[in-house]
Design a protein around this motif. Structure first.
Motif, mmCIF file in Angstrom:
data_model
loop_
_atom_site.group_PDB
_atom_site.id
_atom_site.type_symbol
_atom_site.label_atom_id
_atom_site.label_comp_id
_atom_site.label_asym_id
_atom_site.label_seq_id
_atom_site.Cartn_x
_atom_site.Cartn_y
_atom_site.Cartn_z
ATOM 1 N N ARG A 1 0.829 -1.218 0.000
ATOM 2 C CA ARG A 1 0.000 0.000 0.000
ATOM 3 C C ARG A 1 0.862 1.267 0.000
ATOM 4 N NH1 ARG A 1 -4.316 -1.907 4.670
ATOM 5 N NH2 ARG A 1 -5.652 -3.201 3.307
ATOM 6 N N GLU A 2 1.930 1.244 0.799
ATOM 7 C CA GLU A 2 2.784 2.425 0.931
ATOM 8 C C GLU A 2 3.570 2.725 -0.337
ATOM 9 O OE1 GLU A 2 3.253 4.637 3.589
ATOM 10 O OE2 GLU A 2 1.359 3.694 4.210
ATOM 11 N N ASN A 3 3.755 1.752 -1.191
ATOM 12 C CA ASN A 3 4.614 1.935 -2.369
ATOM 13 C C ASN A 3 3.867 1.738 -3.683
ATOM 14 O OD1 ASN A 3 7.550 2.137 -1.145
ATOM 15 N ND2 ASN A 3 6.533 0.466 -0.043
ATOM 16 N N ASP A 4 2.559 1.954 -3.644
ATOM 17 C CA ASP A 4 1.748 1.755 -4.847
ATOM 18 C C ASP A 4 1.832 2.929 -5.821
ATOM 19 O OD1 ASP A 4 0.094 0.411 -6.550
ATOM 20 O OD2 ASP A 4 -1.767 1.009 -5.562
ATOM 21 N N THR A 5 2.727 3.869 -5.549
ATOM 22 C CA THR A 5 2.944 4.994 -6.480
ATOM 23 C C THR A 5 4.088 4.710 -7.454
ATOM 24 O OG1 THR A 5 4.373 6.052 -4.847
ATOM 25 C CG2 THR A 5 2.045 6.693 -4.852
ATOM 26 N N SER A 6 4.769 3.603 -7.278
ATOM 27 C CA SER A 6 5.883 3.256 -8.160
ATOM 28 C C SER A 6 5.363 2.822 -9.528
ATOM 29 C CB SER A 6 6.708 2.127 -7.551
ATOM 30 O OG SER A 6 7.212 2.493 -6.279
ATOM 31 N N ASP A 7 6.235 2.934 -10.529
ATOM 32 C CA ASP A 7 5.872 2.390 -11.842
ATOM 33 C C ASP A 7 5.746 0.873 -11.761
ATOM 34 O OD1 ASP A 7 6.004 4.915 -13.089
ATOM 35 O OD2 ASP A 7 8.172 4.728 -13.310
ATOM 36 N N ILE A 8 6.700 0.253 -11.049
ATOM 37 C CA ILE A 8 6.736 -1.208 -10.931
ATOM 38 C C ILE A 8 6.934 -1.573 -9.461
ATOM 39 C CG2 ILE A 8 7.929 -3.321 -11.625
ATOM 40 C CD1 ILE A 8 8.917 -1.755 -14.108
ATOM 41 N N LEU A 9 6.094 -2.473 -8.960
ATOM 42 C CA LEU A 9 6.195 -2.938 -7.583
ATOM 43 C C LEU A 9 6.491 -4.433 -7.600
ATOM 44 C CD1 LEU A 9 5.905 -2.323 -4.546
ATOM 45 C CD2 LEU A 9 3.460 -2.797 -4.770
ATOM 46 N N VAL A 10 7.567 -4.819 -6.909
ATOM 47 C CA VAL A 10 8.048 -6.202 -6.963
ATOM 48 C C VAL A 10 8.087 -6.798 -5.554
ATOM 49 C CG1 VAL A 10 9.923 -7.728 -7.694
ATOM 50 C CG2 VAL A 10 9.511 -5.563 -8.914
ATOM 51 N N ILE A 11 7.683 -8.066 -5.463
ATOM 52 C CA ILE A 11 7.952 -8.854 -4.257
ATOM 53 C C ILE A 11 8.968 -9.915 -4.652
ATOM 54 C CG2 ILE A 11 7.037 -10.495 -2.584
ATOM 55 C CD1 ILE A 11 4.454 -8.984 -2.553
ATOM 56 N N ALA A 12 10.114 -9.923 -3.971
ATOM 57 C CA ALA A 12 11.203 -10.831 -4.347
ATOM 58 C C ALA A 12 11.783 -11.505 -3.120
ATOM 59 C CB ALA A 12 12.299 -10.066 -5.091
ATOM 60 N N ARG A 13 12.157 -12.755 -3.303
ATOM 61 C CA ARG A 13 12.860 -13.477 -2.242
ATOM 62 C C ARG A 13 13.734 -14.540 -2.896
ATOM 63 N NH1 ARG A 13 9.661 -18.250 0.851
ATOM 64 N NH2 ARG A 13 9.511 -19.611 -0.957
ATOM 65 N N GLU B 1 -5.995 -12.570 1.312
ATOM 66 C CA GLU B 1 -5.955 -11.132 1.605
ATOM 67 C C GLU B 1 -4.792 -10.468 0.867
ATOM 68 O OE1 GLU B 1 -5.915 -8.109 5.484
ATOM 69 O OE2 GLU B 1 -5.705 -10.294 5.747
ATOM 70 N N LEU B 2 -3.657 -11.148 0.866
ATOM 71 C CA LEU B 2 -2.476 -10.640 0.160
ATOM 72 C C LEU B 2 -2.738 -10.587 -1.351
ATOM 73 C CD1 LEU B 2 0.507 -9.780 0.422
ATOM 74 C CD2 LEU B 2 1.122 -12.187 0.225
ATOM 75 N N SER B 3 -3.377 -11.620 -1.873
ATOM 76 C CA SER B 3 -3.683 -11.678 -3.301
ATOM 77 C C SER B 3 -4.698 -10.612 -3.695
ATOM 78 C CB SER B 3 -4.216 -13.070 -3.667
ATOM 79 O OG SER B 3 -3.253 -14.061 -3.378
ATOM 80 N N GLN B 4 -5.680 -10.378 -2.820
ATOM 81 C CA GLN B 4 -6.678 -9.330 -3.077
ATOM 82 C C GLN B 4 -6.013 -7.957 -3.155
ATOM 83 O OE1 GLN B 4 -10.341 -9.863 -3.339
ATOM 84 N NE2 GLN B 4 -9.952 -7.869 -4.297
ATOM 85 N N GLN B 5 -5.046 -7.717 -2.281
ATOM 86 C CA GLN B 5 -4.316 -6.452 -2.306
ATOM 87 C C GLN B 5 -3.535 -6.307 -3.608
ATOM 88 O OE1 GLN B 5 -4.413 -3.943 -0.082
ATOM 89 N NE2 GLN B 5 -3.043 -2.763 -1.396
ATOM 90 N N ALA B 6 -2.920 -7.377 -4.059
ATOM 91 C CA ALA B 6 -2.154 -7.339 -5.311
ATOM 92 C C ALA B 6 -3.065 -7.046 -6.494
ATOM 93 C CB ALA B 6 -1.425 -8.659 -5.514
ATOM 94 N N LEU B 7 -4.280 -7.564 -6.441
ATOM 95 C CA LEU B 7 -5.230 -7.386 -7.545
ATOM 96 C C LEU B 7 -5.630 -5.916 -7.712
ATOM 97 C CD1 LEU B 7 -6.767 -9.142 -9.615
ATOM 98 C CD2 LEU B 7 -8.689 -9.154 -8.024
ATOM 99 N N GLY B 8 -5.640 -5.169 -6.610
ATOM 100 C CA GLY B 8 -6.074 -3.774 -6.672
ATOM 101 C C GLY B 8 -4.952 -2.760 -6.853
ATOM 102 N N LEU B 9 -3.730 -3.217 -7.096
ATOM 103 C CA LEU B 9 -2.595 -2.302 -7.236
ATOM 104 C C LEU B 9 -2.689 -1.470 -8.508
ATOM 105 C CD1 LEU B 9 0.360 -4.632 -6.164
ATOM 106 C CD2 LEU B 9 -0.531 -2.668 -4.877
ATOM 107 N N LYS B 10 -2.286 -0.195 -8.390
ATOM 108 C CA LYS B 10 -2.174 0.668 -9.566
ATOM 109 C C LYS B 10 -0.837 0.423 -10.276
ATOM 110 C CE LYS B 10 -4.933 4.321 -7.401
ATOM 111 N NZ LYS B 10 -4.922 5.729 -6.896
ATOM 112 N N SER B 11 0.169 0.104 -9.519
ATOM 113 C CA SER B 11 1.492 -0.168 -10.086
ATOM 114 C C SER B 11 1.475 -1.481 -10.868
ATOM 115 C CB SER B 11 2.546 -0.264 -8.978
ATOM 116 O OG SER B 11 2.570 0.897 -8.183
ATOM 117 N N ILE B 12 2.437 -1.618 -11.744
ATOM 118 C CA ILE B 12 2.652 -2.915 -12.393
ATOM 119 C C ILE B 12 3.220 -3.852 -11.333
ATOM 120 C CG2 ILE B 12 3.969 -4.143 -14.141
ATOM 121 C CD1 ILE B 12 3.981 -1.557 -15.766
#
Length: 368
Positions: free
Chosen positions: A203-215, A228-239
Protein backbone atom coordinates in the motif's frame (compact mmCIF):
# COMPACT_ATOMS: atom_id res chain seq x y z
CA UNK A 1 48.64 -29.71 8.23
CA UNK A 2 51.35 -32.07 9.53
CA UNK A 3 48.81 -34.21 11.40
CA UNK A 4 46.61 -34.40 8.28
CA UNK A 5 49.48 -35.45 6.07
CA UNK A 6 50.54 -38.10 8.59
CA UNK A 7 47.29 -40.03 7.98
CA UNK A 8 47.92 -40.30 4.20
CA UNK A 9 50.00 -43.30 3.27
CA UNK A 10 52.08 -43.46 0.14
CA UNK A 11 50.39 -46.63 -1.06
CA UNK A 12 46.86 -45.11 -0.89
CA UNK A 13 45.60 -44.43 -4.46
CA UNK A 14 43.84 -41.08 -5.15
CA UNK A 15 40.04 -41.00 -5.41
CA UNK A 16 38.36 -39.90 -8.61
CA UNK A 17 34.82 -38.43 -8.78
CA UNK A 18 33.29 -41.77 -9.79
CA UNK A 19 34.85 -43.68 -6.90
CA UNK A 20 33.77 -40.97 -4.44
CA UNK A 21 30.17 -41.14 -5.70
CA UNK A 22 30.14 -44.91 -5.40
CA UNK A 23 31.64 -44.76 -1.91
CA UNK A 24 29.00 -42.34 -0.63
CA UNK A 25 26.21 -44.11 -2.47
CA UNK A 26 27.15 -47.40 -0.84
CA UNK A 27 27.29 -45.71 2.56
CA UNK A 28 23.72 -44.36 2.20
CA UNK A 29 21.59 -47.24 3.37
CA UNK A 30 18.05 -47.61 4.66
CA UNK A 31 15.73 -50.51 5.37
CA UNK A 32 13.36 -48.95 2.83
CA UNK A 33 15.78 -49.27 -0.08
CA UNK A 34 14.63 -51.67 -2.80
CA UNK A 35 11.76 -52.99 -0.67
CA UNK A 36 8.04 -52.40 -1.35
CA UNK A 37 6.16 -50.12 1.05
CA UNK A 38 3.13 -47.80 0.99
CA UNK A 39 3.42 -44.12 0.04
CA UNK A 40 0.88 -41.29 0.03
CA UNK A 41 1.04 -37.80 -1.40
CA UNK A 42 -0.16 -35.36 -4.06
CA UNK A 43 0.57 -36.39 -7.63
CA UNK A 44 2.21 -33.81 -9.92
CA UNK A 45 2.90 -34.45 -13.58
CA UNK A 46 6.43 -34.06 -14.90
CA UNK A 47 7.54 -33.17 -18.42
CA UNK A 48 5.47 -35.94 -19.98
CA UNK A 49 8.35 -37.72 -21.72
CA UNK A 50 8.20 -41.49 -22.04
CA UNK A 51 11.53 -43.05 -21.02
CA UNK A 52 11.39 -46.72 -22.05
CA UNK A 53 7.86 -47.20 -20.75
CA UNK A 54 8.05 -45.02 -17.60
CA UNK A 55 7.46 -41.35 -16.78
CA UNK A 56 9.34 -39.21 -14.27
CA UNK A 57 6.76 -37.29 -12.24
CA UNK A 58 6.62 -35.84 -8.71
CA UNK A 59 5.02 -36.92 -5.44
CA UNK A 60 4.50 -33.92 -3.16
CA UNK A 61 3.89 -33.94 0.59
CA UNK A 62 0.31 -33.05 1.52
CA UNK A 63 1.31 -30.54 4.18
CA UNK A 64 4.76 -29.19 3.21
CA UNK A 65 6.74 -28.28 0.09
CA UNK A 66 8.76 -31.51 0.29
CA UNK A 67 8.65 -33.66 -2.83
CA UNK A 68 10.40 -36.65 -4.41
CA UNK A 69 10.82 -37.95 -7.95
CA UNK A 70 8.14 -40.52 -8.76
CA UNK A 71 8.71 -43.08 -11.52
CA UNK A 72 5.32 -44.16 -12.92
CA UNK A 73 4.87 -47.01 -15.42
CA UNK A 74 3.03 -46.02 -18.58
CA UNK A 75 0.03 -48.31 -17.90
CA UNK A 76 -0.55 -46.72 -14.46
CA UNK A 77 0.04 -43.12 -15.50
CA UNK A 78 -3.12 -43.00 -17.62
CA UNK A 79 -5.14 -43.50 -14.43
CA UNK A 80 -3.61 -40.48 -12.67
CA UNK A 81 -4.68 -36.84 -12.76
CA UNK A 82 -2.84 -33.71 -11.70
CA UNK A 83 -3.43 -32.83 -8.05
CA UNK A 84 -4.87 -36.19 -6.98
CA UNK A 85 -3.98 -37.55 -3.57
CA UNK A 86 -2.75 -41.07 -4.22
CA UNK A 87 -1.78 -44.12 -2.22
CA UNK A 88 0.55 -46.56 -3.94
CA UNK A 89 2.93 -49.41 -3.39
CA UNK A 90 6.44 -48.35 -4.31
CA UNK A 91 10.09 -49.02 -3.65
CA UNK A 92 12.94 -46.62 -3.03
CA UNK A 93 16.17 -46.57 -5.00
CA UNK A 94 19.25 -44.38 -5.45
CA UNK A 95 20.39 -42.82 -8.69
CA UNK A 96 23.92 -41.49 -9.22
CA UNK A 97 24.50 -38.62 -11.59
CA UNK A 98 28.15 -38.82 -12.60
CA UNK A 99 28.01 -35.52 -14.50
CA UNK A 100 26.73 -33.40 -11.61
CA UNK A 101 27.95 -35.37 -8.60
CA UNK A 102 24.40 -35.85 -7.28
CA UNK A 103 22.82 -38.80 -5.54
CA UNK A 104 19.03 -38.72 -5.98
CA UNK A 105 16.35 -40.74 -4.22
CA UNK A 106 13.66 -42.11 -6.54
CA UNK A 107 10.30 -43.71 -5.80
CA UNK A 108 9.12 -46.27 -8.35
CA UNK A 109 5.40 -47.11 -8.32
CA UNK A 110 4.63 -50.83 -8.60
CA UNK A 111 0.89 -50.73 -7.84
CA UNK A 112 -1.70 -47.99 -7.52
CA UNK A 113 -3.98 -48.56 -4.53
CA UNK A 114 -6.23 -45.48 -4.38
CA UNK A 115 -6.82 -42.10 -5.92
CA UNK A 116 -8.69 -39.21 -4.38
CA UNK A 117 -9.71 -36.18 -6.37
CA UNK A 118 -8.50 -32.90 -5.05
CA UNK A 119 -11.17 -31.39 -2.83
CA UNK A 120 -12.24 -27.87 -3.71
CA UNK A 121 -12.65 -25.79 -0.58
CA UNK A 122 -13.93 -22.26 -0.04
CA UNK A 123 -10.43 -20.74 -0.32
CA UNK A 124 -9.85 -22.36 -3.69
CA UNK A 125 -13.20 -21.04 -4.95
CA UNK A 126 -12.20 -17.54 -3.84
CA UNK A 127 -8.80 -17.99 -5.50
CA UNK A 128 -10.50 -18.90 -8.77
CA UNK A 129 -12.68 -15.79 -8.48
CA UNK A 130 -9.57 -13.64 -8.04
CA UNK A 131 -7.98 -15.21 -11.12
CA UNK A 132 -11.14 -14.54 -13.13
CA UNK A 133 -11.12 -10.92 -11.97
CA UNK A 134 -7.48 -10.58 -13.04
CA UNK A 135 -8.28 -12.06 -16.45
CA UNK A 136 -11.10 -9.53 -16.82
CA UNK A 137 -8.94 -6.59 -15.68
CA UNK A 138 -6.03 -7.70 -17.85
CA UNK A 139 -2.29 -7.92 -17.34
CA UNK A 140 -0.36 -4.65 -17.51
CA UNK A 141 2.26 -4.32 -20.24
CA UNK A 142 5.51 -3.92 -18.30
CA UNK A 143 7.62 -4.21 -21.45
CA UNK A 144 5.70 -1.38 -23.11
CA UNK A 145 5.94 0.91 -20.07
CA UNK A 146 9.70 0.42 -19.73
CA UNK A 147 10.27 0.97 -23.47
CA UNK A 148 8.13 4.12 -23.40
CA UNK A 149 10.09 5.58 -20.46
CA UNK A 150 13.40 4.78 -22.12
CA UNK A 151 12.31 6.42 -25.39
CA UNK A 152 11.28 9.49 -23.40
CA UNK A 153 14.63 9.37 -21.57
CA UNK A 154 12.86 9.13 -18.21
CA UNK A 155 13.86 6.87 -15.32
CA UNK A 156 11.70 3.89 -14.29
CA UNK A 157 10.64 3.88 -10.64
CA UNK A 158 10.90 0.37 -9.18
CA UNK A 159 10.16 -0.65 -5.59
CA UNK A 160 11.31 -4.14 -4.56
CA UNK A 161 9.93 -5.63 -1.34
CA UNK A 162 12.44 -8.12 0.12
CA UNK A 163 12.99 -9.97 3.39
CA UNK A 164 14.47 -8.22 6.40
CA UNK A 165 17.71 -10.23 6.26
CA UNK A 166 17.81 -10.72 2.49
CA UNK A 167 20.88 -9.92 0.40
CA UNK A 168 19.23 -10.49 -2.96
CA UNK A 169 19.49 -6.77 -3.71
CA UNK A 170 23.16 -7.41 -4.51
CA UNK A 171 22.16 -10.17 -6.97
CA UNK A 172 19.77 -7.81 -8.75
CA UNK A 173 22.32 -4.98 -8.90
CA UNK A 174 24.93 -7.37 -10.28
CA UNK A 175 22.62 -8.40 -13.13
CA UNK A 176 21.63 -4.82 -13.96
CA UNK A 177 25.23 -3.82 -14.81
CA UNK A 178 25.31 -0.54 -16.78
CA UNK A 179 21.49 -0.49 -17.02
CA UNK A 180 21.31 0.48 -13.34
CA UNK A 181 21.38 4.19 -14.30
CA UNK A 182 17.92 4.07 -15.92
CA UNK A 183 16.15 2.22 -13.08
CA UNK A 184 15.40 4.17 -9.91
CA UNK A 185 15.21 1.19 -7.55
CA UNK A 186 14.17 1.33 -3.91
CA UNK A 187 14.45 -1.73 -1.67
CA UNK A 188 11.90 -2.09 1.14
CA UNK A 189 12.70 -4.73 3.76
CA UNK A 190 9.81 -6.46 5.56
CA UNK A 191 9.15 -9.76 7.29
CA UNK A 192 7.99 -11.92 4.37
CA UNK A 193 6.39 -14.40 6.78
CA UNK A 194 3.88 -11.81 8.02
CA UNK A 195 1.01 -10.94 5.70
CA UNK A 196 0.10 -7.59 7.38
CA UNK A 197 3.66 -6.29 6.90
CA UNK A 198 3.69 -7.26 3.22
CA UNK A 199 0.28 -5.66 2.62
CA UNK A 200 1.37 -2.45 4.38
CA UNK A 201 4.49 -2.25 2.22
CA UNK A 202 2.41 -2.79 -0.93
CA UNK A 203 0.00 0.00 0.00
CA UNK A 204 2.78 2.42 0.93
CA UNK A 205 4.61 1.94 -2.37
CA UNK A 206 1.75 1.75 -4.85
CA UNK A 207 2.94 4.99 -6.48
CA UNK A 208 5.88 3.26 -8.16
CA UNK A 209 5.87 2.39 -11.84
CA UNK A 210 6.74 -1.21 -10.93
CA UNK A 211 6.19 -2.94 -7.58
CA UNK A 212 8.05 -6.20 -6.96
CA UNK A 213 7.95 -8.85 -4.26
CA UNK A 214 11.20 -10.83 -4.35
CA UNK A 215 12.86 -13.48 -2.24
CA UNK A 216 15.66 -15.95 -2.72
CA UNK A 217 13.72 -19.17 -2.11
CA UNK A 218 13.19 -21.38 0.91
CA UNK A 219 10.16 -22.75 2.71
CA UNK A 220 6.81 -21.14 3.60
CA UNK A 221 5.77 -20.66 -0.01
CA UNK A 222 2.16 -21.06 1.20
CA UNK A 223 2.09 -17.46 2.43
CA UNK A 224 1.87 -16.32 -1.17
CA UNK A 225 -1.43 -18.20 -1.51
CA UNK A 226 -2.95 -15.93 1.15
CA UNK A 227 -6.26 -14.51 -0.14
CA UNK A 228 -5.95 -11.13 1.60
CA UNK A 229 -2.48 -10.64 0.16
CA UNK A 230 -3.68 -11.68 -3.30
CA UNK A 231 -6.68 -9.33 -3.08
CA UNK A 232 -4.32 -6.45 -2.31
CA UNK A 233 -2.15 -7.34 -5.31
CA UNK A 234 -5.23 -7.39 -7.55
CA UNK A 235 -6.07 -3.77 -6.67
CA UNK A 236 -2.60 -2.30 -7.24
CA UNK A 237 -2.17 0.67 -9.57
CA UNK A 238 1.49 -0.17 -10.09
CA UNK A 239 2.65 -2.92 -12.39
CA UNK A 240 2.96 -5.92 -10.08
CA UNK A 241 5.86 -8.38 -10.44
CA UNK A 242 6.94 -11.39 -8.39
CA UNK A 243 10.32 -13.11 -8.12
CA UNK A 244 9.75 -15.48 -5.23
CA UNK A 245 12.21 -18.24 -6.02
CA UNK A 246 10.03 -21.30 -6.47
CA UNK A 247 9.71 -23.38 -9.65
CA UNK A 248 7.92 -26.49 -8.37
CA UNK A 249 4.70 -24.73 -7.29
CA UNK A 250 3.05 -21.61 -8.60
CA UNK A 251 1.35 -19.74 -5.74
CA UNK A 252 -1.73 -17.61 -6.27
CA UNK A 253 0.18 -14.33 -5.89
CA UNK A 254 2.48 -15.33 -8.75
CA UNK A 255 -0.51 -16.14 -10.97
CA UNK A 256 -1.96 -12.68 -10.30
CA UNK A 257 1.29 -10.87 -11.12
CA UNK A 258 1.56 -8.90 -14.37
CA UNK A 259 4.91 -10.63 -14.84
CA UNK A 260 6.75 -13.21 -12.73
CA UNK A 261 10.25 -14.59 -12.44
CA UNK A 262 11.58 -17.66 -10.66
CA UNK A 263 14.51 -15.83 -9.04
CA UNK A 264 15.55 -12.25 -8.25
CA UNK A 265 18.57 -12.83 -10.47
CA UNK A 266 16.23 -13.50 -13.40
CA UNK A 267 14.42 -10.23 -12.58
CA UNK A 268 17.66 -8.23 -12.76
CA UNK A 269 18.62 -10.00 -15.99
CA UNK A 270 15.22 -9.11 -17.48
CA UNK A 271 15.69 -5.40 -16.66
CA UNK A 272 19.15 -5.47 -18.23
CA UNK A 273 18.12 -7.35 -21.39
CA UNK A 274 15.08 -5.14 -22.00
CA UNK A 275 17.20 -2.01 -21.59
CA UNK A 276 19.71 -3.22 -24.19
CA UNK A 277 17.04 -4.41 -26.64
CA UNK A 278 15.24 -1.07 -26.37
CA UNK A 279 18.50 0.82 -26.82
CA UNK A 280 19.26 -1.17 -29.98
CA UNK A 281 15.74 -0.57 -31.29
CA UNK A 282 16.03 3.14 -30.54
CA UNK A 283 19.37 3.45 -32.31
CA UNK A 284 18.08 1.48 -35.28
CA UNK A 285 14.90 3.54 -35.48
CA UNK A 286 16.93 6.76 -35.13
CA UNK A 287 19.20 5.71 -38.00
CA UNK A 288 16.15 4.75 -40.06
CA UNK A 289 14.52 8.10 -39.29
CA UNK A 290 17.62 9.98 -40.44
CA UNK A 291 17.79 7.87 -43.60
CA UNK A 292 14.09 8.45 -44.29
CA UNK A 293 14.44 12.21 -43.73
CA UNK A 294 17.50 12.35 -46.00
CA UNK A 295 15.65 10.48 -48.71
CA UNK A 296 12.62 12.73 -48.32
CA UNK A 297 14.78 15.87 -48.54
CA UNK A 298 16.47 14.52 -51.67
CA UNK A 299 13.11 13.74 -53.24
CA UNK A 300 11.77 17.20 -52.34
CA UNK A 301 14.90 18.85 -53.77
CA UNK A 302 14.63 16.86 -56.97
CA UNK A 303 10.95 17.76 -57.24
CA UNK A 304 11.71 21.46 -56.72
CA UNK A 305 14.51 21.37 -59.33
CA UNK A 306 12.20 19.64 -61.78
CA UNK A 307 9.43 22.16 -61.12
CA UNK A 308 11.87 25.05 -61.58
CA UNK A 309 13.16 23.58 -64.86
CA UNK A 310 9.60 23.19 -66.08
CA UNK A 311 8.80 26.79 -65.15
CA UNK A 312 11.94 28.05 -66.89
CA UNK A 313 11.08 26.13 -70.03
CA UNK A 314 7.53 27.50 -69.95
CA UNK A 315 8.80 31.06 -69.40
CA UNK A 316 11.34 30.72 -72.20
CA UNK A 317 8.67 29.40 -74.55
CA UNK A 318 6.32 32.22 -73.58
CA UNK A 319 9.06 34.80 -74.19
CA UNK A 320 9.83 33.29 -77.59
CA UNK A 321 6.18 33.40 -78.56
CA UNK A 322 5.95 37.01 -77.29
CA UNK A 323 9.01 37.96 -79.27
CA UNK A 324 7.50 36.47 -82.43
CA UNK A 325 4.27 38.32 -81.77
CA UNK A 326 6.13 41.61 -81.24
CA UNK A 327 8.12 41.07 -84.43
CA UNK A 328 4.87 40.50 -86.31
CA UNK A 329 3.41 43.70 -84.85
CA UNK A 330 6.54 45.68 -85.80
CA UNK A 331 6.36 44.26 -89.33
CA UNK A 332 2.70 45.16 -89.61
CA UNK A 333 3.40 48.65 -88.27
CA UNK A 334 6.29 49.09 -90.70
CA UNK A 335 4.14 48.03 -93.62
CA UNK A 336 1.37 50.36 -92.43
CA UNK A 337 3.77 53.26 -92.20
CA UNK A 338 5.13 52.50 -95.65
CA UNK A 339 1.63 52.48 -97.08
CA UNK A 340 0.76 55.67 -95.23
CA UNK A 341 3.90 57.41 -96.59
CA UNK A 342 3.05 56.43 -100.17
CA UNK A 343 -0.51 57.73 -99.76
CA UNK A 344 0.77 61.03 -98.38
CA UNK A 345 3.08 61.47 -101.33
CA UNK A 346 0.20 60.96 -103.80
CA UNK A 347 -1.97 63.35 -101.84
CA UNK A 348 0.76 65.99 -101.92
CA UNK A 349 1.09 65.66 -105.67
CA UNK A 350 -2.68 65.98 -106.08
CA UNK A 351 -2.76 69.07 -103.87
CA UNK A 352 0.03 70.65 -105.85
CA UNK A 353 -1.74 69.87 -109.09
CA UNK A 354 -4.96 71.35 -107.73
CA UNK A 355 -3.16 74.52 -106.71
CA UNK A 356 -1.58 74.74 -110.15
CA UNK A 357 -4.98 74.44 -111.81
CA UNK A 358 -6.41 77.14 -109.56
CA UNK A 359 -3.50 79.45 -110.33
CA UNK A 360 -3.90 78.84 -114.02
CA UNK A 361 -7.62 79.59 -113.83
CA UNK A 362 -6.99 82.87 -112.01
CA UNK A 363 -4.36 83.94 -114.53
CA UNK A 364 -6.63 83.06 -117.37
CA UNK A 365 -9.46 85.09 -115.85
CA UNK A 366 -7.39 88.26 -115.44
CA UNK A 367 -6.12 88.07 -118.98
CA UNK A 368 -9.69 88.33 -120.26
Amino acid sequence: MDSFEAHITNDQPPYNPGSLLNAFSNSLTSPLLNKPFLVKGIYKKGKGVNYNGVYYDVLKDEFTDNSITLVVPEKLRYELKEGQTIEAQAFLSKRLSTTTGRIDLILTVSDLLSRKEKEINEEEVKAQELLQQKAKIGYKDIDGVIRSRLYQQKSINVTIIIGTTAIIDNDIKHQLKDAVVVYDIKYVKVNLTRVPEIIHAMRENDTSDILVIARGGGENIQIFDNLELSQQALGLKSIFVTAIGHAADEPLLQKLADKHFITPTALGQYFYDLYNRTLDEFNNSKAKLIADLTKQIELNFQTQVQNLSTRLETTEKTMQEGEKENQAKVLNLTEGLAKSKSANQILTVLVLLLLLVIILLVIFKYQK
